[in-house]
Design a protein around this motif. Sequence first.
Motif, PDB file in Angstrom:
ATOM      1  N   TRP A   1      69.251  16.404 -22.340  1.00  0.00           N
ATOM      2  CA  TRP A   1      67.811  16.619 -22.453  1.00  0.00           C
ATOM      3  C   TRP A   1      67.529  18.115 -22.408  1.00  0.00           C
ATOM      4  CZ3 TRP A   1      64.960  12.168 -23.014  1.00  0.00           C
ATOM      5  CH2 TRP A   1      65.560  10.963 -22.587  1.00  0.00           C
ATOM      6  N   ALA A   2      66.460  18.523 -23.048  1.00  0.00           N
ATOM      7  CA  ALA A   2      66.097  19.939 -23.086  1.00  0.00           C
ATOM      8  C   ALA A   2      65.794  20.469 -21.689  1.00  0.00           C
ATOM      9  CB  ALA A   2      64.887  20.145 -23.998  1.00  0.00           C
TER      10      ALA A   2
ATOM     11  N   ASP B   1      74.077  20.465 -26.905  1.00  0.00           N
ATOM     12  CA  ASP B   1      73.173  20.026 -27.956  1.00  0.00           C
ATOM     13  C   ASP B   1      72.064  19.232 -27.272  1.00  0.00           C
ATOM     14  OD1 ASP B   1      72.127  19.696 -30.438  1.00  0.00           O
ATOM     15  OD2 ASP B   1      73.686  18.375 -31.209  1.00  0.00           O
ATOM     16  N   ILE B   2      70.895  19.166 -27.889  1.00  0.00           N
ATOM     17  CA  ILE B   2      69.707  18.624 -27.225  1.00  0.00           C
ATOM     18  C   ILE B   2      69.168  17.398 -27.956  1.00  0.00           C
ATOM     19  CG2 ILE B   2      67.304  19.135 -26.570  1.00  0.00           C
ATOM     20  CD1 ILE B   2      69.425  20.616 -24.920  1.00  0.00           C
ATOM     21  N   TYR B   3      68.717  16.405 -27.180  1.00  0.00           N
ATOM     22  CA  TYR B   3      67.961  15.285 -27.750  1.00  0.00           C
ATOM     23  C   TYR B   3      66.656  15.136 -26.985  1.00  0.00           C
ATOM     24  CZ  TYR B   3      70.314  12.655 -23.928  1.00  0.00           C
ATOM     25  OH  TYR B   3      70.811  12.225 -22.717  1.00  0.00           O
ATOM     26  N   SER B   4      65.682  14.493 -27.618  1.00  0.00           N
ATOM     27  CA  SER B   4      64.360  14.379 -26.995  1.00  0.00           C
ATOM     28  C   SER B   4      64.041  12.971 -26.517  1.00  0.00           C
ATOM     29  CB  SER B   4      63.270  14.840 -27.974  1.00  0.00           C
ATOM     30  OG  SER B   4      63.297  14.063 -29.154  1.00  0.00           O
ATOM     31  N   SER B   5      64.902  12.006 -26.833  1.00  0.00           N
ATOM     32  CA  SER B   5      64.698  10.643 -26.339  1.00  0.00           C
ATOM     33  C   SER B   5      66.031   9.919 -26.291  1.00  0.00           C
ATOM     34  CB  SER B   5      63.726   9.867 -27.242  1.00  0.00           C
ATOM     35  OG  SER B   5      64.334   9.560 -28.491  1.00  0.00           O
ATOM     36  N   ASN B   6      66.097   8.890 -25.469  1.00  0.00           N
ATOM     37  CA  ASN B   6      67.306   8.079 -25.400  1.00  0.00           C
ATOM     38  C   ASN B   6      67.620   7.455 -26.752  1.00  0.00           C
ATOM     39  OD1 ASN B   6      68.339   7.851 -22.493  1.00  0.00           O
ATOM     40  ND2 ASN B   6      66.164   7.486 -22.202  1.00  0.00           N
ATOM     41  N   GLU B   7      66.572   7.018 -27.443  1.00  0.00           N
ATOM     42  CA  GLU B   7      66.770   6.376 -28.745  1.00  0.00           C
ATOM     43  C   GLU B   7      67.426   7.343 -29.734  1.00  0.00           C
ATOM     44  OE1 GLU B   7      63.567   4.104 -26.696  1.00  0.00           O
ATOM     45  OE2 GLU B   7      63.869   6.228 -27.071  1.00  0.00           O
TER      46      GLU B   7
ATOM     47  N   SER C   1      57.568  14.779 -27.448  1.00  0.00           N
ATOM     48  CA  SER C   1      58.526  14.831 -26.341  1.00  0.00           C
ATOM     49  C   SER C   1      59.145  16.213 -26.172  1.00  0.00           C
ATOM     50  CB  SER C   1      59.646  13.805 -26.569  1.00  0.00           C
ATOM     51  OG  SER C   1      59.161  12.491 -26.512  1.00  0.00           O
ATOM     52  N   GLU C   2      58.678  17.194 -26.927  1.00  0.00           N
ATOM     53  CA  GLU C   2      59.330  18.499 -26.897  1.00  0.00           C
ATOM     54  C   GLU C   2      58.417  19.646 -26.476  1.00  0.00           C
ATOM     55  OE1 GLU C   2      61.250  19.100 -30.630  1.00  0.00           O
ATOM     56  OE2 GLU C   2      62.635  17.418 -30.355  1.00  0.00           O
ATOM     57  N   SER C   3      57.204  19.702 -27.014  1.00  0.00           N
ATOM     58  CA  SER C   3      56.372  20.893 -26.795  1.00  0.00           C
ATOM     59  C   SER C   3      55.145  20.643 -25.926  1.00  0.00           C
ATOM     60  CB  SER C   3      55.924  21.460 -28.146  1.00  0.00           C
ATOM     61  OG  SER C   3      55.155  20.504 -28.868  1.00  0.00           O
ATOM     62  N   TYR C   4      55.045  19.439 -25.346  1.00  0.00           N
ATOM     63  CA  TYR C   4      53.826  19.119 -24.587  1.00  0.00           C
ATOM     64  C   TYR C   4      53.638  20.029 -23.376  1.00  0.00           C
ATOM     65  CZ  TYR C   4      57.007  16.547 -21.489  1.00  0.00           C
ATOM     66  OH  TYR C   4      58.024  16.197 -20.624  1.00  0.00           O
TER      67      TYR C   4
ATOM     68  N   VAL D   1      45.552  16.497 -21.093  1.00  0.00           N
ATOM     69  CA  VAL D   1      46.182  15.317 -20.483  1.00  0.00           C
ATOM     70  C   VAL D   1      47.492  15.066 -21.226  1.00  0.00           C
ATOM     71  CG1 VAL D   1      45.999  12.843 -19.997  1.00  0.00           C
ATOM     72  CG2 VAL D   1      43.940  14.288 -19.913  1.00  0.00           C
ATOM     73  N   VAL D   2      48.612  15.048 -20.494  1.00  0.00           N
ATOM     74  CA  VAL D   2      49.890  14.791 -21.154  1.00  0.00           C
ATOM     75  C   VAL D   2      50.721  13.812 -20.326  1.00  0.00           C
ATOM     76  CG1 VAL D   2      49.999  17.012 -22.344  1.00  0.00           C
ATOM     77  CG2 VAL D   2      51.043  16.784 -20.088  1.00  0.00           C
ATOM     78  N   GLN D   3      51.404  12.943 -21.042  1.00  0.00           N
ATOM     79  CA  GLN D   3      52.406  12.087 -20.417  1.00  0.00           C
ATOM     80  C   GLN D   3      53.733  12.827 -20.513  1.00  0.00           C
ATOM     81  OE1 GLN D   3      53.969   8.909 -22.739  1.00  0.00           O
ATOM     82  NE2 GLN D   3      54.340   7.548 -21.000  1.00  0.00           N
ATOM     83  N   GLY D   4      54.454  12.908 -19.417  1.00  0.00           N
ATOM     84  CA  GLY D   4      55.721  13.627 -19.494  1.00  0.00           C
ATOM     85  C   GLY D   4      56.434  13.675 -18.163  1.00  0.00           C
ATOM     86  N   TYR D   5      57.334  14.640 -18.047  1.00  0.00           N
ATOM     87  CA  TYR D   5      58.161  14.792 -16.859  1.00  0.00           C
ATOM     88  C   TYR D   5      57.717  16.045 -16.110  1.00  0.00           C
ATOM     89  CZ  TYR D   5      60.665  11.874 -20.163  1.00  0.00           C
ATOM     90  OH  TYR D   5      60.973  10.915 -21.094  1.00  0.00           O
ATOM     91  N   PRO D   6      57.607  15.966 -14.794  1.00  0.00           N
ATOM     92  CA  PRO D   6      57.046  17.079 -14.024  1.00  0.00           C
ATOM     93  C   PRO D   6      57.699  18.425 -14.283  1.00  0.00           C
ATOM     94  CG  PRO D   6      57.285  15.148 -12.641  1.00  0.00           C
ATOM     95  CD  PRO D   6      57.943  14.805 -13.940  1.00  0.00           C
TER      96      PRO D   6
END
Length: 342
Positions: free
Chosen positions: A31-32, A54-60, A208-211, A222-227
């Motif tokens: 993850w980034a 290398d980076i991914y933005s989701s498990n999928e 999932s990258e720039s929020y 308002v954003v959904q994301g990781y702290p």
Amino acid sequence: MKKFFLMILSTFLLISCGDSRDENTLYVYSWADYIPQFVYSDFEKETGIKVVEDIYSSNEEMYTKIKAGGEGYDIVMPSSDYYEIMMKEDMLVKLDKSKLENTNFIDSVYMDKLKEFDPNNDYGIPYMRGITCIAVNKKFVKDYPKDYTIYDREDLAGRMTLLDDMREVFVPALALNGYKQDADSTEAMEKAKATILNWKKNIAKFDSESYGKGFANGDFWVVQGYPDNIYRELSEADRENVDFIVPPGDQGYSSIDSFVILKDSKNIENALKFINYIHRPDVYAKISQAIEIPSINLEADKTITKKPLYDVSKTKDAQLLMNIGDKLNIQNKYWQEILIAN
């Protein structure tokens, strides 16, 4: 001409036999911004092993790439649901735990959680327990609900984002309609889809990258994301204006992100050394303080002085993302319909 031919031949032999540098290399798919860059450089100085990330933005995204033949990676860091999927599909190496003595410092609570599908903790080592939150900028948003119904607010249209991640969005949408995360009935799917489509009208984008940067510069309120992705971009003063919401009930969920080694890894020994290095208490303490996420390493806890972004106890009531088996295909079908809908 002969000299040129010999040069080409020697190059071909080098490629055919494998570049010797690979013996001192480790390829991590992550993850980034999840592992601080100083960890890689310090690890290389200490061991001589160079880490290529290398980076991914989701498990999928990660799973799809590897299943499609994306070879060359040694370590990936799936969340708990995809850890289980990859284990059951025989994509992972059984770990030699005699070479992972530092993992004894990990809080048994997290090891036990993973035992629900990996009874002997054979295939993965937890890195962090993360939680998905809703961050609200209180400077711009007043009198708001502390759950996912905030995305129904038409007055905030264009100022909100949701993660570009099917599970992250479907879990709360299903919960709001009274369903568990593994629901797959037509009724459940249609209701969740309708909920998400209503949200989609009000969000600027699935992101999932720039929020985090968008939230910090005021583009999004308002954003959904990781702290860590959100707060990392903010000054200490700006952090005071953020309400970090862990939604109630089944709307709230978390995951344990773990290190796993892929079956086709060419650098298994290097991978084991790296995982063990990460959980060395002095190293893990530096990581936890750098990314400000609560530590799951009990020995590291003794030297950590910086307060984390959130209390790890907030994750205890949140449901853990689980493997939903073939139901994933059904949910993905609806997710694709949502993405292409106008």
